[in-house]
Design a protein around this motif. Structure first.
Motif, PDB file in Angstrom:
ATOM      1  N   VAL A  59       0.831  -1.203   0.000  1.00  0.00           N
ATOM      2  CA  VAL A  59       0.000   0.000   0.000  1.00  0.00           C
ATOM      3  C   VAL A  59       0.866   1.252   0.000  1.00  0.00           C
ATOM      4  O   VAL A  59       0.622   2.191  -0.765  1.00  0.00           O
ATOM      5  N   SER A  60       1.898   1.280   0.840  1.00  0.00           N
ATOM      6  CA  SER A  60       2.746   2.480   0.884  1.00  0.00           C
ATOM      7  C   SER A  60       3.452   2.691  -0.453  1.00  0.00           C
ATOM      8  O   SER A  60       3.552   3.821  -0.930  1.00  0.00           O
ATOM      9  N   ALA A  61       3.910   1.622  -1.087  1.00  0.00           N
ATOM     10  CA  ALA A  61       4.569   1.755  -2.391  1.00  0.00           C
ATOM     11  C   ALA A  61       3.609   2.306  -3.436  1.00  0.00           C
ATOM     12  O   ALA A  61       3.966   3.191  -4.222  1.00  0.00           O
ATOM     13  N   GLU A  62       2.392   1.815  -3.441  1.00  0.00           N
ATOM     14  CA  GLU A  62       1.395   2.294  -4.405  1.00  0.00           C
ATOM     15  C   GLU A  62       1.048   3.761  -4.134  1.00  0.00           C
ATOM     16  O   GLU A  62       0.922   4.563  -5.061  1.00  0.00           O
ATOM     17  N   LEU A  63       0.932   4.100  -2.870  1.00  0.00           N
ATOM     18  CA  LEU A  63       0.616   5.470  -2.473  1.00  0.00           C
ATOM     19  C   LEU A  63       1.734   6.427  -2.876  1.00  0.00           C
ATOM     20  O   LEU A  63       1.496   7.476  -3.474  1.00  0.00           O
ATOM     21  N   ILE A  64       2.972   6.048  -2.589  1.00  0.00           N
ATOM     22  CA  ILE A  64       4.130   6.889  -2.938  1.00  0.00           C
ATOM     23  C   ILE A  64       4.262   7.024  -4.451  1.00  0.00           C
ATOM     24  O   ILE A  64       4.462   8.122  -4.972  1.00  0.00           O
ATOM     25  N   ALA A  65       4.167   5.913  -5.165  1.00  0.00           N
ATOM     26  CA  ALA A  65       4.301   5.958  -6.624  1.00  0.00           C
ATOM     27  C   ALA A  65       3.218   6.842  -7.246  1.00  0.00           C
ATOM     28  O   ALA A  65       3.502   7.646  -8.145  1.00  0.00           O
ATOM     29  N   SER A  66       1.991   6.723  -6.764  1.00  0.00           N
ATOM     30  CA  SER A  66       0.902   7.550  -7.292  1.00  0.00           C
ATOM     31  C   SER A  66       1.160   9.025  -7.028  1.00  0.00           C
ATOM     32  O   SER A  66       0.945   9.872  -7.896  1.00  0.00           O
ATOM     33  N   ALA A  67       1.626   9.351  -5.819  1.00  0.00           N
ATOM     34  CA  ALA A  67       1.926  10.744  -5.476  1.00  0.00           C
ATOM     35  C   ALA A  67       3.068  11.276  -6.329  1.00  0.00           C
ATOM     36  O   ALA A  67       2.999  12.391  -6.850  1.00  0.00           O
ATOM     37  N   LEU A  68       4.123  10.494  -6.491  1.00  0.00           N
ATOM     38  CA  LEU A  68       5.266  10.931  -7.304  1.00  0.00           C
ATOM     39  C   LEU A  68       4.862  11.099  -8.767  1.00  0.00           C
ATOM     40  O   LEU A  68       5.307  12.046  -9.426  1.00  0.00           O
ATOM     41  N   CYS A  82      10.229  12.416   4.475  1.00  0.00           N
ATOM     42  CA  CYS A  82       9.863  11.084   4.962  1.00  0.00           C
ATOM     43  C   CYS A  82      10.895  10.032   4.539  1.00  0.00           C
ATOM     44  O   CYS A  82      11.152   9.853   3.347  1.00  0.00           O
ATOM     45  N   PRO A  83      11.482   9.320   5.502  1.00  0.00           N
ATOM     46  CA  PRO A  83      12.473   8.294   5.138  1.00  0.00           C
ATOM     47  C   PRO A  83      11.895   7.146   4.316  1.00  0.00           C
ATOM     48  O   PRO A  83      12.618   6.518   3.546  1.00  0.00           O
ATOM     49  N   VAL A  84      10.605   6.867   4.439  1.00  0.00           N
ATOM     50  CA  VAL A  84       9.986   5.795   3.644  1.00  0.00           C
ATOM     51  C   VAL A  84       9.957   6.207   2.172  1.00  0.00           C
ATOM     52  O   VAL A  84      10.232   5.385   1.289  1.00  0.00           O
ATOM     53  N   VAL A  85       9.672   7.468   1.903  1.00  0.00           N
ATOM     54  CA  VAL A  85       9.707   7.966   0.524  1.00  0.00           C
ATOM     55  C   VAL A  85      11.128   7.893  -0.018  1.00  0.00           C
ATOM     56  O   VAL A  85      11.358   7.482  -1.157  1.00  0.00           O
ATOM     57  N   ARG A  86      12.110   8.258   0.809  1.00  0.00           N
ATOM     58  CA  ARG A  86      13.522   8.184   0.385  1.00  0.00           C
ATOM     59  C   ARG A  86      13.893   6.755   0.017  1.00  0.00           C
ATOM     60  O   ARG A  86      14.508   6.503  -1.022  1.00  0.00           O
ATOM     61  N   SER A  87      13.513   5.797   0.852  1.00  0.00           N
ATOM     62  CA  SER A  87      13.816   4.388   0.571  1.00  0.00           C
ATOM     63  C   SER A  87      13.146   3.927  -0.718  1.00  0.00           C
ATOM     64  O   SER A  87      13.743   3.197  -1.513  1.00  0.00           O
ATOM     65  N   PHE A  88      11.896   4.354  -0.937  1.00  0.00           N
ATOM     66  CA  PHE A  88      11.185   3.983  -2.157  1.00  0.00           C
ATOM     67  C   PHE A  88      11.937   4.494  -3.384  1.00  0.00           C
ATOM     68  O   PHE A  88      12.139   3.750  -4.352  1.00  0.00           O
ATOM     69  N   ILE A  89      12.359   5.743  -3.360  1.00  0.00           N
ATOM     70  CA  ILE A  89      13.064   6.304  -4.514  1.00  0.00           C
ATOM     71  C   ILE A  89      14.421   5.622  -4.699  1.00  0.00           C
ATOM     72  O   ILE A  89      14.844   5.379  -5.830  1.00  0.00           O
ATOM     73  N   ASP A  90      15.093   5.276  -3.609  1.00  0.00           N
ATOM     74  CA  ASP A  90      16.351   4.532  -3.723  1.00  0.00           C
ATOM     75  C   ASP A  90      16.135   3.191  -4.430  1.00  0.00           C
ATOM     76  O   ASP A  90      16.968   2.757  -5.218  1.00  0.00           O
ATOM     77  N   GLU A  91      15.005   2.554  -4.143  1.00  0.00           N
ATOM     78  CA  GLU A  91      14.697   1.259  -4.747  1.00  0.00           C
ATOM     79  C   GLU A  91      14.100   1.382  -6.144  1.00  0.00           C
ATOM     80  O   GLU A  91      14.060   0.399  -6.891  1.00  0.00           O
ATOM     81  N   HIS A  92      13.623   2.566  -6.506  1.00  0.00           N
ATOM     82  CA  HIS A  92      12.996   2.808  -7.807  1.00  0.00           C
ATOM     83  C   HIS A  92      13.604   4.066  -8.418  1.00  0.00           C
ATOM     84  O   HIS A  92      12.974   5.129  -8.434  1.00  0.00           O
ATOM     85  N   PRO A  93      14.832   3.974  -8.915  1.00  0.00           N
ATOM     86  CA  PRO A  93      15.552   5.160  -9.400  1.00  0.00           C
ATOM     87  C   PRO A  93      14.873   5.870 -10.566  1.00  0.00           C
ATOM     88  O   PRO A  93      15.229   7.006 -10.879  1.00  0.00           O
ATOM     89  N   GLU A  94      13.888   5.255 -11.179  1.00  0.00           N
ATOM     90  CA  GLU A  94      13.165   5.934 -12.254  1.00  0.00           C
ATOM     91  C   GLU A  94      12.428   7.170 -11.727  1.00  0.00           C
ATOM     92  O   GLU A  94      12.037   8.034 -12.506  1.00  0.00           O
ATOM     93  N   TYR A  95      12.266   7.265 -10.421  1.00  0.00           N
ATOM     94  CA  TYR A  95      11.616   8.432  -9.817  1.00  0.00           C
ATOM     95  C   TYR A  95      12.607   9.506  -9.366  1.00  0.00           C
ATOM     96  O   TYR A  95      12.189  10.560  -8.896  1.00  0.00           O
ATOM     97  N   ALA A  96      13.885   9.276  -9.498  1.00  0.00           N
ATOM     98  CA  ALA A  96      14.897  10.223  -9.012  1.00  0.00           C
ATOM     99  C   ALA A  96      14.766  11.599  -9.656  1.00  0.00           C
ATOM    100  O   ALA A  96      15.072  12.616  -9.020  1.00  0.00           O
ATOM    101  N   GLY A  97      14.315  11.658 -10.881  1.00  0.00           N
ATOM    102  CA  GLY A  97      14.178  12.933 -11.580  1.00  0.00           C
ATOM    103  C   GLY A  97      13.095  13.839 -11.019  1.00  0.00           C
ATOM    104  O   GLY A  97      13.057  15.027 -11.331  1.00  0.00           O
TER     105      GLY A  97
END
Length: 110
Positions: A59-68, A82-97
């Motif tokens: 759920v958190s991954a879907e929520l973060i991805a939708s927001a990004l 939020c450190p959870v958002v940071r971890s998500f982006i670290d794991e999904h570098p396509e969102y780094a931009g």
């Protein structure tokens, strides 16, 4: 961004601009919330919470991805608090931009 869903739950993510949240809904039940704050033309992602019975279901991954995705579509940039958002982006570098290069907030731990 094109992506697969991160959860098998049939959730809907909705933005509440008045409350400055993105909310994950499972039917009529709000099961997760990502709090943000608009600041100086950026979107500061503050915190995320998912109801205990829905944790570890993506759920958190879907929520973060939708927001990004929403922020990227608007042309804005994100500052990560939020450190959870940071971890998500670290794991999904396509969102780094989407991250504001001048005010990224929490930086990667790598």
């Amino acid at each position: 961004m094109d992506r697969d869903k991160y959860t098998d739950l049939d959730i809907h993510v909705a933005k509440d601009t008045k409350a400055e949240t993105y909310d994950a809904w499972l039917g009529p039940e709000r099961i997760g919330t990502l709090v943000y704050q608009l600041t100086a033309g950026r979107v500061a992602m503050i915190s995320i919470a998912v109801e205990p019975e829905y944790q570890h279901h993506g759920v958190s991954a879907e929520l973060i991805a939708s927001a990004l995705d929403d922020v990227a579509d608007s042309g804005a940039k994100v500052t990560i608090i939020c450190p959870v958002v940071r971890s998500f982006i670290d794991e999904h570098p396509e969102y780094a931009g989407v991250v504001d290069p001048n005010r990224p907030g929490i930086r990667t731990r790598r």
